[in-house]
Design an enzyme around this catalytic site. Structure first.
Site, PDB file in Angstrom:
ATOM      1  N   SER A  37       1.035  -1.376   0.017  1.00  0.00           N
ATOM      2  CA  SER A  37       0.294   0.277  -0.004  1.00  0.00           C
ATOM      3  C   SER A  37       0.753   1.658  -0.153  1.00  0.00           C
ATOM      4  O   SER A  37       2.147   0.851   0.588  1.00  0.00           O
ATOM      5  CB  SER A  37      -0.769  -0.091   1.487  1.00  0.00           C
ATOM      6  OG  SER A  37      -1.322   1.350   1.230  1.00  0.00           O
ATOM      7  N   ILE A  83       3.476  11.195   4.377  1.00  0.00           N
ATOM      8  CA  ILE A  83       2.738  11.554   3.502  1.00  0.00           C
ATOM      9  C   ILE A  83       1.822  11.841   3.425  1.00  0.00           C
ATOM     10  O   ILE A  83       1.015  12.388   2.983  1.00  0.00           O
ATOM     11  CB  ILE A  83       2.405  10.148   2.245  1.00  0.00           C
ATOM     12  CG1 ILE A  83       3.961   9.279   1.592  1.00  0.00           C
ATOM     13  CG2 ILE A  83       1.744  11.188   0.733  1.00  0.00           C
ATOM     14  CD1 ILE A  83       4.564  10.546   0.869  1.00  0.00           C
ATOM     15  N   CYS A 124      -0.718   3.711  10.727  1.00  0.00           N
ATOM     16  CA  CYS A 124      -0.047   4.926   9.888  1.00  0.00           C
ATOM     17  C   CYS A 124       0.030   5.560  10.464  1.00  0.00           C
ATOM     18  O   CYS A 124      -0.236   6.328  11.392  1.00  0.00           O
ATOM     19  CB  CYS A 124      -1.739   5.061   9.182  1.00  0.00           C
ATOM     20  SG  CYS A 124      -0.428   7.185   8.748  1.00  0.00           S
ATOM     21  N   LYS A 129      -3.273  -4.897   8.969  1.00  0.00           N
ATOM     22  CA  LYS A 129      -1.748  -4.667   8.919  1.00  0.00           C
ATOM     23  C   LYS A 129      -1.503  -3.364  10.115  1.00  0.00           C
ATOM     24  O   LYS A 129      -1.451  -2.785  10.960  1.00  0.00           O
ATOM     25  CB  LYS A 129      -1.448  -3.394   7.717  1.00  0.00           C
ATOM     26  CG  LYS A 129       0.068  -2.882   7.338  1.00  0.00           C
ATOM     27  CD  LYS A 129       0.224  -2.583   5.905  1.00  0.00           C
ATOM     28  CE  LYS A 129       1.209  -1.799   5.295  1.00  0.00           C
ATOM     29  NZ  LYS A 129       1.731  -1.490   4.395  1.00  0.00           N
ATOM     30  N   THR A 182       5.275   0.757   8.571  1.00  0.00           N
ATOM     31  CA  THR A 182       6.993   1.459   8.520  1.00  0.00           C
ATOM     32  C   THR A 182       7.426   1.963   9.943  1.00  0.00           C
ATOM     33  O   THR A 182       6.698   1.992  11.275  1.00  0.00           O
ATOM     34  CB  THR A 182       6.780   2.850   7.764  1.00  0.00           C
ATOM     35  OG1 THR A 182       6.004   3.813   8.135  1.00  0.00           O
ATOM     36  CG2 THR A 182       6.840   2.474   6.166  1.00  0.00           C
ATOM     37  N   THR A 216       8.624  -0.374  -1.464  1.00  0.00           N
ATOM     38  CA  THR A 216       9.763   0.894  -1.615  1.00  0.00           C
ATOM     39  C   THR A 216      10.414   0.615  -2.541  1.00  0.00           C
ATOM     40  O   THR A 216      10.407   1.855  -3.998  1.00  0.00           O
ATOM     41  CB  THR A 216      11.474   1.205  -0.818  1.00  0.00           C
ATOM     42  OG1 THR A 216      10.151   1.728   0.782  1.00  0.00           O
ATOM     43  CG2 THR A 216      11.182   1.903  -0.881  1.00  0.00           C
TER      44      THR A 216
HETATM   45  O1  RRO Z   1       0.995   8.290   3.501  1.00  0.00           O
HETATM   46  C1  RRO Z   1       1.397   7.966   4.851  1.00  0.00           C
HETATM   47  O2  RRO Z   1       2.277   8.773   5.633  1.00  0.00           O
HETATM   48  C2  RRO Z   1       1.733   6.194   5.436  1.00  0.00           C
HETATM   49  C3  RRO Z   1       1.012   5.639   5.483  1.00  0.00           C
HETATM   50 BR1  RRO Z   1      -0.947   5.769   5.174  1.00  0.00          BR
HETATM   51  C4  RRO Z   1       1.048   4.702   6.232  1.00  0.00           C
HETATM   52  O3  RRO Z   1       0.568   3.351   6.613  1.00  0.00           O
HETATM   53  N1  RRO Z   1       2.308   3.942   6.552  1.00  0.00           N
HETATM   54  C5  RRO Z   1       3.986   4.626   6.167  1.00  0.00           C
HETATM   55  O4  RRO Z   1       4.216   4.504   5.945  1.00  0.00           O
HETATM   56  N2  RRO Z   1       2.831   6.200   5.611  1.00  0.00           N
END
Ligand code: RRO
Length: 319
Positions: A36, A86, A145, A179, A207, A280
């Site tokens: 994702s 993000i 997240c 997740k 992450t 990645t």
């Molecule tokens: O969008 C993000 O910043 C993000 C999400 Br939703 C996630 O589940 N894992 C990540 O590393 N970034």
């Protein structure tokens, strides 16, 4: 379930191995999916390979309401890794269903929609809304997240994880993949809680929270300060977590974290993952996922493995 007499290691099998697996009621033809948030809107990859060959495609997280995402900079490269903040930008579920879902269906691979709510109840609202849509093969619940307020909370404790999964389980029969976050002291009871609440698989892992700093300006390099670390740098950590989970859950584990080659994927399978997601690496090589898949048959043959079960969780750990 087919059973095979084990072949001696190193004896290639003449037939290509059966790479299929099941997650809940869903059969995937092979264990290689996309992670994702790392696969654009999916259709960007159509010029690079036949996307229908993938085990599945997992899309960027969708929320109920539209979100603008976090302030830039949102990405920083680190040694062997990528740090992101993000912040879940997306058009919201209704616009997504109208504009993005039809395009995703053209990819031809089983489609896993990744969702995140503000609270446990909102996860269920999203899952219930998606019940009215066809061509969705499974849901991945983003309980981890790191870049939005409260995003990590859903897999920070067994009780929180149980609550989210149970509420979603109550509204859908679709396969559910929970997740999970690695940013916890012990992920094992959290995965067990997700399983008990009805998850059909766990994705391990999202992450790791990290940061990058410009000491001259004394400022963090990411707009929000902290971010989530992915890529080869986290593979050893992800492998350790997958192996730990393989000892405590019976549902499939989807291994995520630095999978860039078929050898990486084999390591995750041996550690106990039944499937992997390529993340990645898609940014470096848009063909990464298909190259991982194409490299599996010869590696299965090298082990004399005829099906996934001959490889998954076969790690010979010293006693
Ligand atoms: O969008 C993000 O910043 C993000 C999400 Br939703 C996630 O589940 N894992 C990540 O590393 N970034």
């Amino acid at each position: 379930m087919k059973t095979h007499a084990p072949l001696p290691v190193g004896v290639p099998s003449a037939e290509a191995a059966d790479l299929s697996l099941t997650i809940g009621r869903l059969t995937l033809k092979n264990p290689v999916g996309t992670a994702s948030g790392t696969y654009g809107k999916g259709i960007e990859f159509l010029p690079y390979y036949d996307t229908s060959r993938l085990g599945c495609v997992v899309v960027k997280t969708i929320t109920l309401q539209p979100r603008p995402g976090n302030p830039p900079p949102r990405l920083v490269e680190t040694a062997g890794g990528l740090l992101n903040s993000i912040g879940l930008p997306n058009p919201g579920i209704e616009a997504y269903i109208e504009h993005e879902l039809p395009k995703l269906r053209t990819l031809g691979a089983p489609l896993v929609i990744n969702i995140a709510g503000h609270d446990a109840a909102e996860f269920a609202v999203l899952a219930a809304r998606l019940e009215r849509e066809s061509g969705i093969d499974a849901l991945e619940l983003n309980m981890s997240c790191p870049n939005v307020a409260g995003g990590l909370d859903f897999s920070a404790s067994p009780a929180a994880a149980r609550d989210v999964v149970r509420r979603v389980r109550d509204v859908t029969a679709r396969p559910l993949i929970a997740k999970l976050s690695p940013n916890v002291t012990d992920i094992r009871p959290i995965a067990v809680a997700a399983q008990e609440a009805g998850a059909d698989a766990v994705s391990a892992i999202n992450t790791f929270v990290g940061m990058a700093i410009d000491w001259r300006t004394r400022a963090p390099l990411l707009g929000r300060g902290l971010g989530g670390l992915s890529g080869p740098a986290i593979k050893p950590l992800a492998l350790r977590i997958v192996w730990q989970l393989s000892k405590v859950v019976t549902i499939p584990i989807v291994g995520i974290g630095g999978v860039a080659t078929a050898d990486d994927a084999m390591e995750f399978l041996v550690a106990g993952a039944s499937a992997v997601q390529v993340g990645t690496a898609n940014y470096i090589n848009p063909r990464a996922a298909i190259e991982v898949l194409d490299g599996l048959p010869e590696r299965f043959a090298a082990l004399g493995a005829r099906c996934l079960k001959d490889v998954v969780g076969t790690l010979k750990m010293p006693v």
